[in-house]
Each structure stands twice: as C-alpha cells, then as structure tokens.
Design a protein around this motif. Sequence first.
Motif, mmCIF file in Angstrom:
data_model
loop_
_atom_site.group_PDB
_atom_site.id
_atom_site.type_symbol
_atom_site.label_atom_id
_atom_site.label_comp_id
_atom_site.label_asym_id
_atom_site.label_seq_id
_atom_site.Cartn_x
_atom_site.Cartn_y
_atom_site.Cartn_z
ATOM 1 N N GLY A 166 -3.752 -0.659 3.409
ATOM 2 C CA GLY A 166 -3.025 0.301 4.235
ATOM 3 C C GLY A 166 -3.499 1.726 4.021
ATOM 4 N N ILE A 190 -6.768 2.259 5.823
ATOM 5 C CA ILE A 190 -6.528 2.478 7.252
ATOM 6 C C ILE A 190 -6.015 3.894 7.497
ATOM 7 C CG2 ILE A 190 -5.134 1.758 9.234
ATOM 8 C CD1 ILE A 190 -5.130 -1.065 8.048
ATOM 9 N N ALA A 191 -5.091 4.336 6.642
ATOM 10 C CA ALA A 191 -4.492 5.657 6.813
ATOM 11 C C ALA A 191 -5.511 6.764 6.609
ATOM 12 C CB ALA A 191 -3.323 5.830 5.848
ATOM 13 N N GLU A 201 1.922 0.517 9.926
ATOM 14 C CA GLU A 201 0.685 1.230 10.223
ATOM 15 C C GLU A 201 0.803 2.038 11.514
ATOM 16 O OE1 GLU A 201 -1.883 1.600 8.207
ATOM 17 O OE2 GLU A 201 -0.655 0.471 6.816
ATOM 18 N N ASP A 222 2.886 5.071 10.759
ATOM 19 C CA ASP A 222 2.066 6.050 10.048
ATOM 20 C C ASP A 222 1.136 6.773 11.012
ATOM 21 O OD1 ASP A 222 0.885 7.092 7.374
ATOM 22 O OD2 ASP A 222 -0.862 6.332 8.454
ATOM 23 N N ARG A 230 2.119 7.441 0.670
ATOM 24 C CA ARG A 230 2.179 6.002 0.415
ATOM 25 C C ARG A 230 2.777 5.708 -0.958
ATOM 26 N NH1 ARG A 230 -0.323 2.518 4.303
ATOM 27 N NH2 ARG A 230 -0.423 3.849 6.128
#
Length: 382
Positions: free
Chosen positions: A69, A72-73, A268, A271, A304
């Motif tokens: 995650g 991806i962020a 996701e 976010d 996160r």
Amino acid sequence: MVLKTFGWAFGFTVLGLAVAVLYDGWAALGIVAILTVLEVSLSFDNAVINAGILKKMSAFWQKIFLTIGVLIAVFGMRLAFPVVIVAVTAKLSPVSAVRLAVDDKDRYQQLVTDAHPSIAAFGGMFLLMIFLNFLFEDREITWLSWIERPLARLGRVDSLSVCLSLIVLLIASMTVATHAHQHGGAHADKAQTVLTSGLAGLVTYLIVGGLSSFFENRIADEEEAQEDARKDIPAPSGGDGKPRDGRGGPSFAALTGRAAFFMFLYLEVIDASFSFDGVIGAFAITNDIVLMALGLGIGALYVRSLTVYLVRQGTLDDYVYLEHGAHYAIGALAVILLVTIQYQISEIITGLIGVVLIAASFWSSVRRNRRIAAGQGGRDAP
C-alpha cells in the motif's frame, strides 16, 4: 510500540532527506521537509478514516497496507499519478510525459494545473459519497446529535446519498465548472469535463465500496452461521438452498481474503482521493517531480504508520467521536475540492479545517470519557 510502528517512516525520512541533499543541496532538504508537513497536515483525517476500516482487517492485511500500500501511495499517487494526468490531458506517451517533468518543469506544472478540474471533480465526488453515507447511517453513538439523528432518519430513503451527490455535481458543473481556474489565472469552461470526472468518481465509489460491503456482509453471515453450528443450531440456508456453515458454500478463509482485498482497494482509492489536494498544493512549493515525490512520499508513510498506530492502540474505541470529526473533515474537503475548480484556496485553510474538526471531536471524546468515569454516563455530545 511507537518505534515498531513508525520505524519505517523514521528510516525513510532519513534516507529521503539525504537523497534530497545529494540531489539539489540543502535548499532541497527544506523543500522536502515542508512538503512532508503539508502532506501530514492535509491527510490526518485520512488516517482516522483508514483506521476505522483497517481495524476490521487481519494483521496480514495491515502489513500489506504498510508495504504494498505504501508503494502504491508513494510511487503510484505521488510520482506516477501526476505524470499519467499529464500524459492523458496532453495526449503524450508516458515516456514523453516523464521527460517533460524532468526537462520542462514549468510546462509540466501548467498541464497538471489545467487538469485540476477533472481531478477535483473525481476526488470531490468520491469523498462526498463517503461523508453522506456516514451522515445518513443510523448509529448508536452520535457526536452532533441535533444534526446526525434527523439525518439518520432521512437516510432510510434508498439512494439518498447518490441523489444528493448527483445534485451537487450538477450544480458544480453549472457554476464553478463554467469558469474553471487554469494556469496563469485564465479561466475555461470545463462543465463537460467536471460532469464526466465526477460521475467517474461516483461510479468508482459505488463499485469498490459496494464490493467491500458485500464481502464484509458475507463474512458476518458466515461467522453467524459458524456460531449457530457451535450451538447445534441448524445454520440458515443461502439463496441457492445450500447450507451456509462452510460445508456447502464458499470457505470462510476465501471470503475473508476477498473481503480484505476489496477493503484494501477501497483504502487505496480513499488515499488517492485525499492525495489530490496534496499533489496540486505541492506545486505552490516546487515543480520538481523528484522533490515532490520525496516530500509527499515521506508524509504518506507517516500517515500510513499513524493509521496502524491508531488501530493497535484502540484509539477509535477510546475516543469515539474521532471518526465523526474525520468524516466531517472529509465533507469539508469534498466541498473545498469542488470550489477549487474555479477559486484558489490555500492549503493552510484546508489543513486547518481538518485539524480543527478532529481536535473538536477529540475534546468531545475526552469530556465523554470523563463523564463516564464520574458515573454520569456517556451521553452524546450536543
């Protein structure tokens, strides 16, 4: 607990600041530090919302959230996303967009700024749906009871949040979208773009959020069936006539995996919606894609880690109004994103609104806990 949860964030901070100094000197270090603070201040409410979802997931998926995650962020939303936006809006290949970001930073900034109406419409509608569905949900604990209880009764009307969101989108397309802000202070009619992007945000919420709720409900049904089986009570049959005790239907482990996966996707997308204002706001500080990715990436990692910390500490259970404050901050951010289609609003104002709402909900939670400790009961906040 703090070191264990925030260890990766601390380590990446040191590494990121070192890379910034090597990349462009000490001035770059200051820019990265400012961007980190900007990201954390704008996304604190995101951490609270994510914690409310993440606490339903297993330790394995919490680790996925902090590893895959984060990739991806950081690399997806803070680095690749602006490049993809430029490639799509300017009809360039991804390679050409990357070259533009490196070789012609001013032109790159202009293209990202001109794409803001579509970004704001997508993110604004997604966040607005989150806020409205929270507001219309009937819940035992309410913060602003005089608002939340009447709206919860209205929430019994099917698809009310979708209808209201479509009305808001239609109003935005006929007002702020007709004089959308563009690079250099110019304005353009972006009504069709805002309508299309807003509908895309709405559909994305309905698909991802709907799948998450569906599998979450399946898990609840499976747990109930297993509990009935342990009590020697015949488990209720599913719609296909098969027993739902794990012998004739899908396995509990498979349901958990699919539910966790779609909840992960939901996190996701949330976010991503929260990151829109941070990415656009970062251009007020720098148009260097490397420094932007470093600063916003470090901030995203802290957000996160904060999410996981809130889950492991049980903060949302101890301070029950925090989730309410975060959802009100989401509603405010959704409105701000739509307004910024035409008008420029300082990121400081956006961040302060979220901080004030969450701080107010935290203080209300503290007062509630004191009343309970004093034996007066946990009455809802007025």
